[in-house]
Design a protein around this motif. Structure first.
Motif, PDB file in Angstrom:
ATOM      1  N   PRO A 158       0.828  -1.224   0.000  1.00 18.17           N
ATOM      2  CA  PRO A 158       0.000   0.000   0.000  1.00 18.17           C
ATOM      3  C   PRO A 158       0.859   1.270   0.000  1.00 18.17           C
ATOM      4  CG  PRO A 158      -0.829  -1.578   1.611  1.00 18.17           C
ATOM      5  CD  PRO A 158       0.506  -2.074   1.171  1.00 18.17           C
ATOM      6  N   ARG A 159       2.011   1.200   0.709  1.00 22.83           N
ATOM      7  CA  ARG A 159       2.909   2.359   0.724  1.00 22.83           C
ATOM      8  C   ARG A 159       3.493   2.620  -0.664  1.00 22.83           C
ATOM      9  NH1 ARG A 159       7.398   1.259   4.643  1.00 22.83           N
ATOM     10  NH2 ARG A 159       5.832   0.013   5.704  1.00 22.83           N
ATOM     11  N   GLN A 160       3.809   1.510  -1.367  1.00 20.13           N
ATOM     12  CA  GLN A 160       4.349   1.667  -2.729  1.00 20.13           C
ATOM     13  C   GLN A 160       3.324   2.344  -3.649  1.00 20.13           C
ATOM     14  OE1 GLN A 160       6.006  -2.080  -4.297  1.00 20.13           O
ATOM     15  NE2 GLN A 160       6.165  -2.785  -2.192  1.00 20.13           N
ATOM     16  N   VAL A 161       2.045   1.998  -3.452  1.00 16.28           N
ATOM     17  CA  VAL A 161       0.991   2.600  -4.283  1.00 16.28           C
ATOM     18  C   VAL A 161       0.901   4.095  -3.994  1.00 16.28           C
ATOM     19  CG1 VAL A 161      -1.489   2.649  -4.776  1.00 16.28           C
ATOM     20  CG2 VAL A 161      -0.328   0.450  -4.414  1.00 16.28           C
ATOM     21  N   ARG A 162       0.930   4.455  -2.699  1.00 18.96           N
ATOM     22  CA  ARG A 162       0.820   5.888  -2.346  1.00 18.96           C
ATOM     23  C   ARG A 162       2.046   6.653  -2.842  1.00 18.96           C
ATOM     24  NH1 ARG A 162      -0.891   3.930   2.593  1.00 18.96           N
ATOM     25  NH2 ARG A 162       1.039   4.651   3.568  1.00 18.96           N
ATOM     26  N   ALA A 163       3.218   6.032  -2.726  1.00 17.11           N
ATOM     27  CA  ALA A 163       4.454   6.712  -3.143  1.00 17.11           C
ATOM     28  C   ALA A 163       4.444   6.980  -4.648  1.00 17.11           C
ATOM     29  CB  ALA A 163       5.669   5.861  -2.774  1.00 17.11           C
ATOM     30  N   PHE A 164       3.723   6.146  -5.381  1.00 17.49           N
ATOM     31  CA  PHE A 164       3.711   6.253  -6.849  1.00 17.49           C
ATOM     32  C   PHE A 164       3.196   7.618  -7.304  1.00 17.49           C
ATOM     33  CE2 PHE A 164       0.899   5.799 -10.605  1.00 17.49           C
ATOM     34  CZ  PHE A 164       1.874   5.636 -11.572  1.00 17.49           C
ATOM     35  N   ASN A 165       2.175   8.118  -6.620  1.00 16.01           N
ATOM     36  CA  ASN A 165       1.698   9.432  -7.071  1.00 16.01           C
ATOM     37  C   ASN A 165       1.808  10.475  -5.947  1.00 16.01           C
ATOM     38  OD1 ASN A 165      -0.417   8.573  -5.544  1.00 16.01           O
ATOM     39  ND2 ASN A 165      -2.000   8.836  -7.095  1.00 16.01           N
ATOM     40  N   GLY A 166       3.021  10.521  -5.418  1.00 13.55           N
ATOM     41  CA  GLY A 166       3.363  11.582  -4.470  1.00 13.55           C
ATOM     42  C   GLY A 166       2.633  11.497  -3.138  1.00 13.55           C
ATOM     43  N   GLY A 167       2.318  10.273  -2.715  1.00 13.97           N
ATOM     44  CA  GLY A 167       1.676  10.090  -1.418  1.00 13.97           C
ATOM     45  C   GLY A 167       0.165  10.228  -1.452  1.00 13.97           C
ATOM     46  N   HIS A 168      -0.373  10.532  -2.607  1.00 18.26           N
ATOM     47  CA  HIS A 168      -1.819  10.770  -2.744  1.00 18.26           C
ATOM     48  C   HIS A 168      -2.616   9.469  -2.585  1.00 18.26           C
ATOM     49  CE1 HIS A 168      -5.400  12.779  -4.233  1.00 18.26           C
ATOM     50  NE2 HIS A 168      -5.522  11.887  -5.186  1.00 18.26           N
ATOM     51  N   THR A 220      -7.190  -8.872   1.140  1.00 16.27           N
ATOM     52  CA  THR A 220      -6.585  -7.648   0.580  1.00 16.27           C
ATOM     53  C   THR A 220      -7.252  -6.372   1.098  1.00 16.27           C
ATOM     54  OG1 THR A 220      -8.031  -7.920  -1.348  1.00 16.27           O
ATOM     55  CG2 THR A 220      -5.767  -8.694  -1.576  1.00 16.27           C
ATOM     56  N   TRP A 221      -8.305  -6.502   1.897  1.00 18.51           N
ATOM     57  CA  TRP A 221      -9.156  -5.376   2.278  1.00 18.51           C
ATOM     58  C   TRP A 221      -8.393  -4.244   2.972  1.00 18.51           C
ATOM     59  CZ3 TRP A 221     -13.873  -3.937   0.909  1.00 18.51           C
ATOM     60  CH2 TRP A 221     -14.525  -2.979   1.679  1.00 18.51           C
ATOM     61  N   GLN A 222      -7.622  -4.590   4.013  1.00 22.46           N
ATOM     62  CA  GLN A 222      -6.941  -3.532   4.766  1.00 22.46           C
ATOM     63  C   GLN A 222      -5.932  -2.804   3.895  1.00 22.46           C
ATOM     64  OE1 GLN A 222      -7.826  -2.162   7.485  1.00 22.46           O
ATOM     65  NE2 GLN A 222      -9.416  -3.682   7.863  1.00 22.46           N
ATOM     66  N   GLY A 223      -5.212  -3.547   3.060  1.00 21.14           N
ATOM     67  CA  GLY A 223      -4.261  -2.922   2.150  1.00 21.14           C
ATOM     68  C   GLY A 223      -4.967  -2.006   1.161  1.00 21.14           C
ATOM     69  N   SER A 224      -6.128  -2.455   0.674  1.00 19.85           N
ATOM     70  CA  SER A 224      -6.894  -1.655  -0.281  1.00 19.85           C
ATOM     71  C   SER A 224      -7.292  -0.317   0.343  1.00 19.85           C
ATOM     72  CB  SER A 224      -8.152  -2.406  -0.728  1.00 19.85           C
ATOM     73  OG  SER A 224      -7.807  -3.512  -1.523  1.00 19.85           O
ATOM     74  N   LEU A 225      -7.755  -0.356   1.589  1.00 18.68           N
ATOM     75  CA  LEU A 225      -8.145   0.893   2.269  1.00 18.68           C
ATOM     76  C   LEU A 225      -6.922   1.782   2.492  1.00 18.68           C
ATOM     77  CD1 LEU A 225     -10.688  -0.356   4.980  1.00 18.68           C
ATOM     78  CD2 LEU A 225     -11.213   0.791   2.820  1.00 18.68           C
ATOM     79  N   ALA A 226      -5.803   1.153   2.878  1.00 14.58           N
ATOM     80  CA  ALA A 226      -4.591   1.928   3.183  1.00 14.58           C
ATOM     81  C   ALA A 226      -4.021   2.606   1.938  1.00 14.58           C
ATOM     82  CB  ALA A 226      -3.536   1.015   3.810  1.00 14.58           C
ATOM     83  N   ALA A 227      -4.294   2.024   0.764  1.00 13.47           N
ATOM     84  CA  ALA A 227      -3.738   2.583  -0.476  1.00 13.47           C
ATOM     85  C   ALA A 227      -4.626   3.675  -1.070  1.00 13.47           C
ATOM     86  CB  ALA A 227      -3.560   1.463  -1.504  1.00 13.47           C
ATOM     87  N   MET A 228      -5.795   3.923  -0.455  1.00 10.23           N
ATOM     88  CA  MET A 228      -6.766   4.876  -1.015  1.00 10.23           C
ATOM     89  C   MET A 228      -6.396   6.314  -0.728  1.00 10.23           C
ATOM     90  SD  MET A 228     -10.448   3.315  -0.142  1.00 10.23           S
ATOM     91  CE  MET A 228     -11.607   4.555  -0.652  1.00 10.23           C
ATOM     92  N   ALA A 229      -6.668   7.147  -1.713  1.00  8.65           N
ATOM     93  CA  ALA A 229      -6.465   8.591  -1.553  1.00  8.65           C
ATOM     94  C   ALA A 229      -7.545   9.177  -0.633  1.00  8.65           C
ATOM     95  CB  ALA A 229      -6.557   9.268  -2.918  1.00  8.65           C
ATOM     96  N   ARG A 230      -7.268  10.344  -0.083  1.00  7.51           N
ATOM     97  CA  ARG A 230      -8.332  11.102   0.590  1.00  7.51           C
ATOM     98  C   ARG A 230      -9.413  11.407  -0.449  1.00  7.51           C
ATOM     99  NH1 ARG A 230      -7.019  13.793   5.865  1.00  7.51           N
ATOM    100  NH2 ARG A 230      -5.426  12.346   6.583  1.00  7.51           N
ATOM    101  N   GLY A 231     -10.656  11.202  -0.073  1.00  6.68           N
ATOM    102  CA  GLY A 231     -11.753  11.418  -1.015  1.00  6.68           C
ATOM    103  C   GLY A 231     -11.915  10.287  -2.016  1.00  6.68           C
TER     104      GLY A 231
END
Ligand SMILES: [Zn+2]
Length: 374
Positions: free
Chosen positions: A241-251, A264-275
């Motif tokens: 999930p951190r790798q996903v967020r890092a991909f677009n500047g933490g978004h 995969t549920w918790q990882g899916s939530l953790a990788a989600m952008a605000r909004g």
């Protein structure tokens, strides 16, 4: 069902080979029977010579007795079916004879408010073909005439079968329900699956940045080679999930395409952008999950349920496939006698794309001992 001399294109035998679920002393096994009666073609039905039938996770749920209602045995699974119409019932247009067709697996009533609105997937009286009806793990299958769609010229049975469930479901999730917009970052969970491979393509076609997860090094390699992905991460690595967020500047991901469930549920939530939105359909790794409400409202997350697809979703995806915009990936085609092996591959996730059956194929190995499993 009644048979009053349906019109036919060819002499249809009275018996056929079919892979059926049986109760074997309390456990359900799948076994190929060679003397199954070819089903009667009811007056509003067509008889299809099955050319291809797809394997689906729901077949495994049926075999393990996990469907909400018990399935009477013996049962023929197979929800994704394409073939030739070889007989039609007395109330069906004989012009359908000989047509190459694919079955819309959501058998809706056609008479209720959701059906009138075109939301056939929301029909309370709908049945899933091959689960609540007999399906396509057989040489022949019947379906209501209103459930079959012509396969566009130039499309193979392989392709038509491979999108019969994954196609409408994917379109329904990404567009009808989650309203995907160009420029968004879409995260496709388990993108090596039949539905995941298609979702990555639909997301890319829709103008999204595409991030995918797959399990294990080999699938990472295949995903990089075969999928239109801007980033591929291995969901066996807990930092994904951190790798996903890092991909677009933490978004993080604006839209998460989830169909796996608990694992995969918790990882899916953790990788989600605000909004961000998470759209979910299916959950074969477990249906019970946790949601931290603090995170949900602070980040203004939206969780969207999605179920199968409507007839309109099906037509949309057929059009995209016909135009070569979406190309389903078929890993392998098996003979009926290889069903146990093929289901095991699906169960163990040793699949990239779809597995199909060709009921007219002869098995690669001698049939002795093949064809049953618990
Ligand atoms: Zn209805």
């Amino acid at each position: 069902m009644t048979t009053s001399a349906p019109a036919a294109t060819e002499t249809v035998p009275t018996t056929m080979r079919a892979a059926r679920l049986h109760d074997d002393g309390g456990r359900i096994v799948v076994r190929v029977d060679t003397d199954v009666a070819v089903p009667d073609c009811g007056r509003d039905e067509v008889l299809i010579k099955v050319r291809r039938c797809g394997l689906n996770q729901v077949d495994l749920l049926t075999r393990s007795g996990q469907t909400p209602q018990a399935v009477p045995l013996p049962h023929i699974s197979g929800t994704e079916v394409a073939g030739d119409v070889v007989a039609v019932g007395t109330e069906v247009d004989p012009g359908l004879l000989g047509a190459r067709v694919v079955v819309d697996p959501v058998v809706a009533c056609g008479r209720c408010r959701p059906c009138f609105r075109g939301q056939t997937n929301m029909c309370r009286d709908s049945l899933i073909y091959g689960v609540q009806t007999q399906g396509g793990y057989a040489e022949y299958a019947v379906a209501p005439a209103r459930q079959v769609l012509p396969i566009p010229t130039g499309l193979s049975y392989d392709v038509a079968t491979a999108i019969a469930v994954t196609g409408p479901t994917t379109w329904h999730m990404l567009h009808t329900r989650a309203r995907l917009r160009a420029g968004e970052t879409v995260l496709v969970i388990a993108a090596g699956s039949g539905i995941g491979t298609l979702a990555a393509q639909v997301a890319r076609f829709s103008g999204a940045r595409v991030v995918v997860t797959v399990g294990g090094e080999e699938k990472v390699r295949k995903a990089r080679e075969l999928l239109p992905a801007d980033l591929v991460v291995d969901h066996h690595d807990p930092t994904w999930p951190r790798q996903v967020r890092a991909f677009n500047g933490g978004h993080g991901a604006d839209l998460v395409f989830e169909h796996v469930g608990a694992s995969t549920w918790q990882g899916s939530l953790a990788a989600m952008a605000r909004g961000g939105r998470l759209v979910t359909s299916g959950g074969h790794s477990g249906f019970e999950v946790d949601i931290n409400l603090w995170h949900l409202f602070i980040k203004e997350h939206t969780v969207i349920g999605s179920y199968a697809g409507s007839r309109d979703d099906f037509c949309t995806i057929l059009d995209l496939v016909e135009r070569g915009i979406v190309r389903p990936i078929v890993q392998q085609v098996f003979a009926l006698e290889e069903i146990a092996h093929a289901q095991r591959l699906l169960e163990k996730r040793r699949v990239f794309g779809k597995l199909l059956l060709d009921p007219s194929a002869t098995p690669a190995a001698p049939a002795g001992g093949v064809g049953s499993q618990g």
